[in-house]
Design a protein around this motif. Sequence first.
Motif, PDB file in Angstrom:
ATOM      1  N   GLU A 225      41.013 -11.289  56.910  1.00  9.98           N
ATOM      2  CA  GLU A 225      40.095 -10.411  56.959  1.00  9.98           C
ATOM      3  C   GLU A 225      38.560 -10.546  56.269  1.00  9.98           C
ATOM      4  O   GLU A 225      38.711 -11.195  55.481  1.00  9.98           O
ATOM      5  CB  GLU A 225      40.977  -9.405  56.119  1.00  9.98           C
ATOM      6  N   SER A 226      37.747  -9.478  56.650  1.00 14.14           N
ATOM      7  CA  SER A 226      36.547  -9.384  56.433  1.00 14.14           C
ATOM      8  C   SER A 226      36.057  -9.279  54.437  1.00 14.14           C
ATOM      9  O   SER A 226      37.563  -8.970  53.182  1.00 14.14           O
ATOM     10  CB  SER A 226      35.710  -8.170  56.478  1.00 14.14           C
ATOM     11  N   PRO A 227      35.535  -9.472  54.022  1.00 16.74           N
ATOM     12  CA  PRO A 227      35.362  -9.836  52.315  1.00 16.74           C
ATOM     13  C   PRO A 227      35.299  -8.704  52.490  1.00 16.74           C
ATOM     14  O   PRO A 227      36.473  -8.923  50.614  1.00 16.74           O
ATOM     15  CB  PRO A 227      34.103 -10.901  52.226  1.00 16.74           C
ATOM     16  N   ALA A 228      34.933  -7.563  52.312  1.00 15.70           N
ATOM     17  CA  ALA A 228      34.966  -6.425  51.760  1.00 15.70           C
ATOM     18  C   ALA A 228      36.722  -5.995  51.462  1.00 15.70           C
ATOM     19  O   ALA A 228      37.129  -5.544  50.508  1.00 15.70           O
ATOM     20  CB  ALA A 228      34.226  -5.447  52.337  1.00 15.70           C
ATOM     21  N   GLN A 229      37.355  -5.931  52.556  1.00 14.83           N
ATOM     22  CA  GLN A 229      38.719  -5.588  52.736  1.00 14.83           C
ATOM     23  C   GLN A 229      39.654  -6.364  52.189  1.00 14.83           C
ATOM     24  O   GLN A 229      40.613  -6.107  51.349  1.00 14.83           O
ATOM     25  CB  GLN A 229      39.146  -5.856  54.310  1.00 14.83           C
ATOM     26  N   ALA A 230      39.270  -7.348  51.628  1.00 10.80           N
ATOM     27  CA  ALA A 230      39.961  -8.858  51.050  1.00 10.80           C
ATOM     28  C   ALA A 230      39.987  -9.309  49.909  1.00 10.80           C
ATOM     29  O   ALA A 230      40.840  -9.468  49.335  1.00 10.80           O
ATOM     30  CB  ALA A 230      40.025 -10.361  51.999  1.00 10.80           C
ATOM     31  N   ARG A 231      38.495  -8.521  49.598  1.00 10.72           N
ATOM     32  CA  ARG A 231      38.125  -8.823  48.419  1.00 10.72           C
ATOM     33  C   ARG A 231      38.879  -7.518  47.737  1.00 10.72           C
ATOM     34  O   ARG A 231      38.237  -7.730  46.224  1.00 10.72           O
ATOM     35  CB  ARG A 231      37.554  -9.868  47.680  1.00 10.72           C
ATOM     36  N   ALA A 232      39.048  -6.993  48.138  1.00  5.36           N
ATOM     37  CA  ALA A 232      39.069  -5.253  47.654  1.00  5.36           C
ATOM     38  C   ALA A 232      40.396  -5.041  46.376  1.00  5.36           C
ATOM     39  O   ALA A 232      40.931  -5.591  46.296  1.00  5.36           O
ATOM     40  CB  ALA A 232      38.523  -4.462  48.168  1.00  5.36           C
ATOM     41  N   GLY A 233      41.343  -4.812  46.300  1.00  6.71           N
ATOM     42  CA  GLY A 233      42.582  -4.443  45.909  1.00  6.71           C
ATOM     43  C   GLY A 233      43.097  -4.393  44.453  1.00  6.71           C
ATOM     44  O   GLY A 233      43.971  -4.832  43.525  1.00  6.71           O
ATOM     45  N   VAL A 234      41.900  -4.249  43.754  1.00  4.85           N
ATOM     46  CA  VAL A 234      42.448  -4.381  42.220  1.00  4.85           C
ATOM     47  C   VAL A 234      40.997  -3.751  41.420  1.00  4.85           C
ATOM     48  O   VAL A 234      39.603  -3.446  42.035  1.00  4.85           O
ATOM     49  CB  VAL A 234      41.481  -5.921  41.570  1.00  4.85           C
ATOM     50  N   THR A 235      40.998  -2.459  40.795  1.00  8.11           N
ATOM     51  CA  THR A 235      40.566  -1.856  40.091  1.00  8.11           C
ATOM     52  C   THR A 235      40.243  -1.506  38.644  1.00  8.11           C
ATOM     53  O   THR A 235      40.889  -2.419  37.879  1.00  8.11           O
ATOM     54  CB  THR A 235      40.914   0.044  40.909  1.00  8.11           C
ATOM     55  N   SER A 236      39.474  -1.450  37.741  1.00  8.15           N
ATOM     56  CA  SER A 236      39.052  -2.239  36.710  1.00  8.15           C
ATOM     57  C   SER A 236      40.092  -0.680  35.518  1.00  8.15           C
ATOM     58  O   SER A 236      40.481  -0.003  36.601  1.00  8.15           O
ATOM     59  CB  SER A 236      37.922  -1.618  35.945  1.00  8.15           C
ATOM     60  N   THR A 237      39.972  -0.480  34.657  1.00  7.55           N
ATOM     61  CA  THR A 237      41.359  -0.203  33.821  1.00  7.55           C
ATOM     62  C   THR A 237      40.873   1.007  33.941  1.00  7.55           C
ATOM     63  O   THR A 237      42.032   2.184  33.413  1.00  7.55           O
ATOM     64  CB  THR A 237      41.178  -0.516  32.487  1.00  7.55           C
ATOM     65  N   ASN A 238      39.802   1.585  34.126  1.00  6.39           N
ATOM     66  CA  ASN A 238      39.505   3.491  33.654  1.00  6.39           C
ATOM     67  C   ASN A 238      39.298   3.965  35.027  1.00  6.39           C
ATOM     68  O   ASN A 238      38.630   4.950  35.194  1.00  6.39           O
ATOM     69  CB  ASN A 238      37.730   3.228  32.906  1.00  6.39           C
TER      70      ASN A 238
END
Length: 361
Positions: free
Chosen positions: A341-354
């Motif tokens: 997938e595109s870099p933006a989609q492939a490496r999105a998926g994790v949020t910070s603790t806030n």
Amino acid sequence: MDFRPTEEQTAAAGLAARIFRDLATHERLAAAGSGSDAELWKALTSAGLTTAVEDVGLLGLVLLLEEQGRTTAQVPYAATCAYGILPLIRHGSADQRARLLPALGAGEAVATGAFPVRGRITAAPDGRLTGTAPVVPWLRGATHVLVPDADRSLWLVRTDLPRVETSAVETTAPWAAGRLTLTGARGERLGRGPQAYEDVLAVARTAFAGLQAGVCAGSLARAVEYTSAREQFGRPLSTNQAVMLRAADAHMDTEAIRVTSYEAAWRIDEGLPAGEHALTAAWWASEAGKRVVHAGQHLHGGLGADLDHPVHRHFLWGRQLDAYLGCGSELLAELGTLLAESPAQARAGVTSTNGRHREGR
């Protein structure tokens, strides 16, 4: 990357190691059967090792779960942290955290998760859930279960509510698993849809990979002890080249599981993209994990076939984690799709603790 544990993480891991070593004995594990060891669970929660997760982060939790895996301690520690405490910290509202975290931290509540999503549970507009999850680990003693629906939204369901049914399911390892059936059960939404689901899935994969690292380390330690003491033809088995090579391969596999789970945990703690890293850790834990626990049994010779021998529990847990994380080909296919997938989609998926999303860099 910096995998060196902090003072807090080191202290928590040391405390966990002492508790597991003292209470997760072979005799107590045998007596617990497929249920949770209530005394051990109370000792962990009383020592603050559930509430400590908020301070030590996912990398600290991985260190703690390694210690659990070394002894195959019969408590729902990984499930409660991965599907209860951390999702609430990372995605829960202020009200949800205030209501639920104290009970989970004190051990009065136990959480688990019906992961990964299989499209079997649907949510009506009013939040009522219908469907089944065939195998949910530690469900029999859980008070709350985190359920993803077909749209990958997360719902927290109390197991004592009407229209929630649980029934026992026996699995390879004695994980007090059960079948969850929802017939219009009321659920409480957690987080922001698919984004929260992907984050929780990455956290859970990393946590259970850390647990597998401990299971493998424990299996290998038992094999080393046995082959060093057992003599054949006047010398220890450990001096046999074939034995040394088999143990060395198992050691390298164990280290691969450990380092990939550390990397994924560190990235998630730092709020960095980690979807593919969690999948990599899960693949190593699945594929290499089963090699290690098979080697552990093999190096015990005939004793490895004894169902009552302590090394057999490591074999059962290792195979169960292999099945739970997903077979290697499935994980590789998912990883390949993610990387394609595109870099933006492939490496999105994790949020910070806030809860604020961080884009890939």
